[in-house]
Design a protein around this motif. Sequence first.
Motif, PDB file in Angstrom:
ATOM      1  N   VAL A  83       0.857  -1.186   0.000  1.00 21.20           N
ATOM      2  CA  VAL A  83       0.000   0.000   0.000  1.00 21.20           C
ATOM      3  C   VAL A  83       0.893   1.236   0.000  1.00 21.20           C
ATOM      4  N   VAL A  84       0.597   2.168  -0.914  1.00 18.64           N
ATOM      5  CA  VAL A  84       1.264   3.467  -0.915  1.00 18.64           C
ATOM      6  C   VAL A  84       0.171   4.521  -0.811  1.00 18.64           C
ATOM      7  N   ARG A 110       5.771  12.871  -5.624  1.00 20.90           N
ATOM      8  CA  ARG A 110       6.769  12.255  -6.493  1.00 20.90           C
ATOM      9  C   ARG A 110       7.543  11.175  -5.750  1.00 20.90           C
ATOM     10  N   ALA A 111       7.804  11.398  -4.465  1.00 15.16           N
ATOM     11  CA  ALA A 111       8.484  10.373  -3.671  1.00 15.16           C
ATOM     12  C   ALA A 111       7.594   9.141  -3.527  1.00 15.16           C
ATOM     13  N   ALA A 112       6.301   9.375  -3.331  1.00 11.12           N
ATOM     14  CA  ALA A 112       5.369   8.254  -3.220  1.00 11.12           C
ATOM     15  C   ALA A 112       5.288   7.491  -4.536  1.00 11.12           C
ATOM     16  N   TRP A 113       5.316   8.218  -5.651  1.00 10.10           N
ATOM     17  CA  TRP A 113       5.269   7.561  -6.957  1.00 10.10           C
ATOM     18  C   TRP A 113       6.519   6.713  -7.194  1.00 10.10           C
ATOM     19  N   GLN A 114       7.665   7.213  -6.786  1.00 11.50           N
ATOM     20  CA  GLN A 114       8.883   6.417  -6.914  1.00 11.50           C
ATOM     21  C   GLN A 114       8.773   5.122  -6.106  1.00 11.50           C
ATOM     22  N   GLN A 115       8.183   5.220  -4.917  1.00  9.00           N
ATOM     23  CA  GLN A 115       7.969   4.016  -4.114  1.00  9.00           C
ATOM     24  C   GLN A 115       7.004   3.071  -4.834  1.00  9.00           C
ATOM     25  N   ALA A 116       5.945   3.644  -5.384  1.00  8.96           N
ATOM     26  CA  ALA A 116       4.976   2.822  -6.104  1.00  8.96           C
ATOM     27  C   ALA A 116       5.630   2.110  -7.279  1.00  8.96           C
TER      28      ALA A 116
END
Length: 207
Positions: A69-70, A117-123
């Motif tokens: 989950v992100v 953007r940090a969350a997208w990189q994690q995703a």
Amino acid sequence: MSAPASDTTPEARATARLARKKAVVDGKIAAASIERGVLLVNTGTGKGKSSAAFGVLARALGHGQHCAVVQFVKARSDTGESAFFQRQPEMAGHWHVMGEGFTWETQDPARDAAAARAAWQQACTYLTDGGTDLLILDEFTYALKYGWLTLDEVLPALQARPATQHVIITGRAAPEALLAVADTATDMHLLKHAFQAGIKAMPGLEY
């Protein structure tokens, strides 16, 4: 020649209708032979978009699947779902609260964009991981609505994910281009909400 009287009773007609319906449903089930990952979008103004996604998460974990989950907007880590799922050994290290809170709370567009953007990189680490069976991108649509991410970068990544990986995206105002590539899209429409009557958000129900 008239039909036997027994075939014209309400019970007989109801049985015949059910038999016809079963034949139609059985035919559709037989025709659905494709096995692949599904992209689901839960959108709309109504309550329950994230809750529905977390219900699927519980189901997937029950089948022994690997899930992640992100969360793109939520900044708080004291929600009931976070507390519950992070207690599950299978979710250790795979629940990411990466938002800064709602825009009217942060008052800092640059910080919100950086967090998205940090969350997208994690995703993206999960979108390229064949070992992840289910990925939930919670409140992801807001990153698109506010321009923190673009469809040009998001859609190719979603479409290039591992063939058997399921993704659930939640959030209001899902763009048409995202809905177009979704396999299942649900619009949760608000009829009424307790908050409108002055009832505060209650733990266990709202968070």
